[in-house]
Design a protein around this motif. Structure first.
Motif, PDB file in Angstrom:
ATOM      1  N   ILE A 184       0.849  -1.205   0.000  1.00  0.00           N
ATOM      2  CA  ILE A 184       0.000   0.000   0.000  1.00  0.00           C
ATOM      3  C   ILE A 184       0.887   1.258   0.000  1.00  0.00           C
ATOM      4  O   ILE A 184       0.670   2.193  -0.762  1.00  0.00           O
ATOM      5  CB  ILE A 184      -0.950   0.002   1.229  1.00  0.00           C
ATOM      6  CG1 ILE A 184      -1.957  -1.146   1.102  1.00  0.00           C
ATOM      7  CG2 ILE A 184      -1.673   1.337   1.372  1.00  0.00           C
ATOM      8  CD1 ILE A 184      -2.798  -1.385   2.349  1.00  0.00           C
ATOM      9  N   HIS A 185       1.911   1.247   0.863  1.00  0.00           N
ATOM     10  CA  HIS A 185       2.817   2.398   0.980  1.00  0.00           C
ATOM     11  C   HIS A 185       3.458   2.729  -0.363  1.00  0.00           C
ATOM     12  O   HIS A 185       3.423   3.877  -0.830  1.00  0.00           O
ATOM     13  CB  HIS A 185       3.894   2.082   2.026  1.00  0.00           C
ATOM     14  CG  HIS A 185       4.895   3.179   2.200  1.00  0.00           C
ATOM     15  ND1 HIS A 185       6.044   3.262   1.445  1.00  0.00           N
ATOM     16  CD2 HIS A 185       4.914   4.248   3.033  1.00  0.00           C
ATOM     17  CE1 HIS A 185       6.734   4.329   1.811  1.00  0.00           C
ATOM     18  NE2 HIS A 185       6.069   4.943   2.775  1.00  0.00           N
ATOM     19  N   GLU A 186       4.045   1.719  -1.003  1.00  0.00           N
ATOM     20  CA  GLU A 186       4.754   1.962  -2.264  1.00  0.00           C
ATOM     21  C   GLU A 186       3.776   2.358  -3.376  1.00  0.00           C
ATOM     22  O   GLU A 186       4.111   3.171  -4.243  1.00  0.00           O
ATOM     23  CB  GLU A 186       5.570   0.733  -2.691  1.00  0.00           C
ATOM     24  CG  GLU A 186       6.586   0.251  -1.662  1.00  0.00           C
ATOM     25  CD  GLU A 186       7.636   1.285  -1.298  1.00  0.00           C
ATOM     26  OE1 GLU A 186       7.758   2.319  -1.974  1.00  0.00           O
ATOM     27  OE2 GLU A 186       8.342   1.067  -0.291  1.00  0.00           O
ATOM     28  N   THR A 187       2.563   1.782  -3.324  1.00  0.00           N
ATOM     29  CA  THR A 187       1.559   2.120  -4.349  1.00  0.00           C
ATOM     30  C   THR A 187       1.142   3.584  -4.217  1.00  0.00           C
ATOM     31  O   THR A 187       1.037   4.302  -5.216  1.00  0.00           O
ATOM     32  CB  THR A 187       0.323   1.201  -4.216  1.00  0.00           C
ATOM     33  OG1 THR A 187       0.776  -0.146  -4.250  1.00  0.00           O
ATOM     34  CG2 THR A 187      -0.661   1.430  -5.347  1.00  0.00           C
ATOM     35  N   ILE A 188       0.936   4.034  -2.967  1.00  0.00           N
ATOM     36  CA  ILE A 188       0.567   5.447  -2.766  1.00  0.00           C
ATOM     37  C   ILE A 188       1.712   6.348  -3.237  1.00  0.00           C
ATOM     38  O   ILE A 188       1.506   7.333  -3.933  1.00  0.00           O
ATOM     39  CB  ILE A 188       0.245   5.742  -1.280  1.00  0.00           C
ATOM     40  CG1 ILE A 188      -0.934   4.893  -0.796  1.00  0.00           C
ATOM     41  CG2 ILE A 188      -0.091   7.218  -1.062  1.00  0.00           C
ATOM     42  CD1 ILE A 188      -1.151   4.933   0.711  1.00  0.00           C
ATOM     43  N   TYR A 189       2.943   5.960  -2.862  1.00  0.00           N
ATOM     44  CA  TYR A 189       4.111   6.769  -3.239  1.00  0.00           C
ATOM     45  C   TYR A 189       4.218   6.883  -4.759  1.00  0.00           C
ATOM     46  O   TYR A 189       4.399   7.963  -5.316  1.00  0.00           O
ATOM     47  CB  TYR A 189       5.389   6.128  -2.666  1.00  0.00           C
ATOM     48  CG  TYR A 189       6.593   7.043  -2.701  1.00  0.00           C
ATOM     49  CD1 TYR A 189       7.010   7.712  -1.561  1.00  0.00           C
ATOM     50  CD2 TYR A 189       7.313   7.260  -3.872  1.00  0.00           C
ATOM     51  CE1 TYR A 189       8.108   8.564  -1.586  1.00  0.00           C
ATOM     52  CE2 TYR A 189       8.408   8.105  -3.905  1.00  0.00           C
ATOM     53  CZ  TYR A 189       8.799   8.749  -2.761  1.00  0.00           C
ATOM     54  OH  TYR A 189       9.881   9.586  -2.787  1.00  0.00           O
ATOM     55  N   LEU A 190       4.079   5.733  -5.412  1.00  0.00           N
ATOM     56  CA  LEU A 190       4.178   5.676  -6.870  1.00  0.00           C
ATOM     57  C   LEU A 190       3.067   6.507  -7.519  1.00  0.00           C
ATOM     58  O   LEU A 190       3.310   7.277  -8.449  1.00  0.00           O
ATOM     59  CB  LEU A 190       4.069   4.211  -7.296  1.00  0.00           C
ATOM     60  CG  LEU A 190       4.541   3.820  -8.685  1.00  0.00           C
ATOM     61  CD1 LEU A 190       5.989   4.211  -8.893  1.00  0.00           C
ATOM     62  CD2 LEU A 190       4.400   2.307  -8.866  1.00  0.00           C
ATOM     63  N   SER A 191       1.842   6.363  -6.991  1.00  0.00           N
ATOM     64  CA  SER A 191       0.699   7.082  -7.559  1.00  0.00           C
ATOM     65  C   SER A 191       0.895   8.587  -7.461  1.00  0.00           C
ATOM     66  O   SER A 191       0.642   9.325  -8.417  1.00  0.00           O
ATOM     67  CB  SER A 191      -0.594   6.706  -6.818  1.00  0.00           C
ATOM     68  OG  SER A 191      -0.723   5.329  -6.786  1.00  0.00           O
ATOM     69  N   PHE A 192       1.368   9.045  -6.286  1.00  0.00           N
ATOM     70  CA  PHE A 192       1.590  10.484  -6.115  1.00  0.00           C
ATOM     71  C   PHE A 192       2.704  10.988  -7.028  1.00  0.00           C
ATOM     72  O   PHE A 192       2.610  12.083  -7.569  1.00  0.00           O
ATOM     73  CB  PHE A 192       1.910  10.820  -4.651  1.00  0.00           C
ATOM     74  CG  PHE A 192       0.682  11.191  -3.890  1.00  0.00           C
ATOM     75  CD1 PHE A 192       0.191  12.488  -3.893  1.00  0.00           C
ATOM     76  CD2 PHE A 192      -0.010  10.227  -3.186  1.00  0.00           C
ATOM     77  CE1 PHE A 192      -0.966  12.808  -3.208  1.00  0.00           C
ATOM     78  CE2 PHE A 192      -1.165  10.544  -2.496  1.00  0.00           C
ATOM     79  CZ  PHE A 192      -1.652  11.840  -2.505  1.00  0.00           C
ATOM     80  N   SER A 193       3.748  10.171  -7.185  1.00  0.00           N
ATOM     81  CA  SER A 193       4.853  10.576  -8.065  1.00  0.00           C
ATOM     82  C   SER A 193       4.343  10.744  -9.482  1.00  0.00           C
ATOM     83  O   SER A 193       4.666  11.718 -10.161  1.00  0.00           O
ATOM     84  CB  SER A 193       5.969   9.520  -8.044  1.00  0.00           C
ATOM     85  OG  SER A 193       6.451   9.368  -6.750  1.00  0.00           O
ATOM     86  N   ILE A 194       3.539   9.784  -9.946  1.00  0.00           N
ATOM     87  CA  ILE A 194       3.005   9.844 -11.309  1.00  0.00           C
ATOM     88  C   ILE A 194       2.027  11.015 -11.425  1.00  0.00           C
ATOM     89  O   ILE A 194       2.040  11.762 -12.403  1.00  0.00           O
ATOM     90  CB  ILE A 194       2.344   8.501 -11.690  1.00  0.00           C
ATOM     91  CG1 ILE A 194       3.427   7.427 -11.810  1.00  0.00           C
ATOM     92  CG2 ILE A 194       1.551   8.613 -12.999  1.00  0.00           C
ATOM     93  CD1 ILE A 194       2.923   6.017 -11.874  1.00  0.00           C
TER      94      ILE A 194
END
Lengths: 167, 284
Positions: free
Chosen positions: A109-119
């Motif tokens: 979940i953490h990495e998915t949120i991080y990735l989503s915000f970066s994109i």
């Protein structure tokens, strides 16, 4: 709701180790996120409020030594801390395996949120590379790290209040 | 109606999320001298002695572990040999470069000798706490004469450039960071491109035309075109060359000559004349 001075010192120690010791523990290029594991375990023990506050400060500490996207880690870890706190003391008295699975999911979940915000902020990131090089390896590594961190923080917390023991 | 505790938890969550978003926005909008950037410098300074202490302990354990397995003498011998190999490699690269340069420039009148730069040695005290960014913290800062954008090298080749400076600590963006770009040149062919960092610590050489003769094993050096890094510093070796029919450029993977996982000491070049208009675009 709990976020004690002790909790803050645990986070500070995790942060120092994260920037000094952890980079030497890379396996196949994957590096665990000690702060995330501590935040999630803290949330399992102390609930959503403690988890989200711990997540915010832990993430903010991490953000302090990053060159861009300050606040990203604070945001991701606040959310993960809150979500991890929702399962506070419900299943973890059963065995150590369940916290490991929970940490694995929390990491995803953490990495998915991080990735989503970066994109969302316009960064060009290869999803394929991110998934196989960072997201999944780190989640596995974090789950393994939970084997050490969870019993340790549980034992410490037992002295503060009654927390269920793992078998 | 939620029970009061659950409601309180949700309020805390919302407040912290809003606070995080405010920090993200402010950090993006404010300049280098802004409050959050200055706070980062302050915190880096504050924790650098702690990091330095823990790093020393960690490194002594790492070395101790090495002694057990490699024996003390072997370790020193290994280091000496590595140093010599690096020296020979640099000499070879330099000779090859000179040979090519001689061929290309023999009709031109004179050429500049390679500049030699002044450097400051620095020790690694911390590394990036996340895999999304590749940075390293060193124990030298503005008090030692370090400034933003200064190139950082080791004897094997290019490490990166200074991106944040506190009074007693410096943060360096490694060339493997996915936002890093280095103006580069293929030593054998002379073609120029940009070496970019990629997720997983790999490097990619961009903008090399499809008809280029670049091949596996080719050595990549800095071209000096961006104005951030000196010319001729080894970056890496080509490990893979691909190209699809519809691609304009070749897809080239490069392996850095520097082993970033074992990095302990570096040299910060303090008197390289940066050319500001190009500096920001090369280092990004």
């Amino acid at each position: 709701m709990r976020f004690t001075i002790f909790g803050f010192f645990v986070l500070l120690l995790s942060f120092i180790l994260q920037t000094t010791l952890v980079p030497h523990l890379k396996i196949f290029g994957a590096q665990p996120d000690l702060i995330l594991v501590v935040v999630a375990v803290y949330a399992f023990i102390h609930g959503s409020a403690g988890g989200s506050i711990g997540g915010f400060f832990g993430g903010l500490l991490q953000d302090m030594v990053l060159i861009r996207n300050m606040g990203f880690n604070a945001l991701c870890k606040t959310i993960v801390g809150y979500l991890a706190g929702l399962v506070e003391r419900t299943v973890f008295a059963e065995s150590i395996l369940l916290p490991m699975v929970a940490i694995f999911i929390a990491s995803l979940i953490h990495e998915t949120i991080y990735l989503s915000f970066s994109i969302f902020l316009g960064e060009a990131i290869s999803l394929d590379l991110s998934l196989w090089r960072i997201v999944i390896p780190s989640a596995i590594y974090n789950a393994i790290l939970a084997l050490l961190i969870y019993p340790l923080l549980c034992r410490i917390s037992i002295y503060e209040e009654g927390v269920p023991r793992f078998k | 109606m939620y029970p009061p505790r659950k409601r309180l938890n949700q309020i805390i969550l919302v407040v912290l999320i809003l606070l995080s978003i405010a920090i993200i926005t402010l950090h993006h909008k404010e300049g280098e001298e802004g409050f959050l950037h200055r706070t980062q410098g302050f915190v880096t300074n504050l924790i650098s002695p702690l990091q330095s202490g823990v790093s020393r302990v960690v490194n002594s354990f790492r070395h101790g572990w090495g002694y057990i397995f490699e024996l003390g003498q072997l370790r020193e011998e290994n280091r000496q040999l590595r140093r010599e190999v690096a020296e020979f490699r640099r000499e070879l690269i330099s000779l090859r470069g000179m040979e090519r340069e001689n061929r290309r420039l023999r009709k031109l009148v004179g050429f500049k000798e390679k500049l030699e730069y002044r450097t400051i040695p620095a020790h690694v005290i911390g590394k990036s706490p996340t895999e999304w960014q590749s940075t390293i913290i060193f124990d030298r800062g503005s008090a030692d004469g370090v400034a933003k954008d200064m190139p950082v090298v080791v004897e094997e080749g290019l490490v990166g450039r200074v991106i944040e400076v506190a009074s007693h600590a410096t943060q360096v963006q490694l060339i493997t960071d996915r936002k890093s770009g280095v103006a580069a040149q293929i030593l054998r062919t002379g073609e120029t491109g940009v070496v970019e960092g990629q997720i997983g610590g790999e490097l990619g050489l961009q903008f090399i035309p499809k008809d280029s003769s670049v091949k596996k094993g080719d050595i990549i050096i800095t071209s000096g075109l961006g104005g951030v890094f000196p010319k001729g510093v080894p970056i890496g070796k080509v490990v893979e060359v691909k190209g699809r029919t519809h691609d304009l450029y070749k897809r080239i993977k490069v392996k850095s000559v520097v082993d970033f996982s074992r990095l302990e000491e570096v040299l910060i070049i303090t008197d390289f004349p940066l050319t500001p208009p190009f500096a920001s675009s090369e280092g990004r």
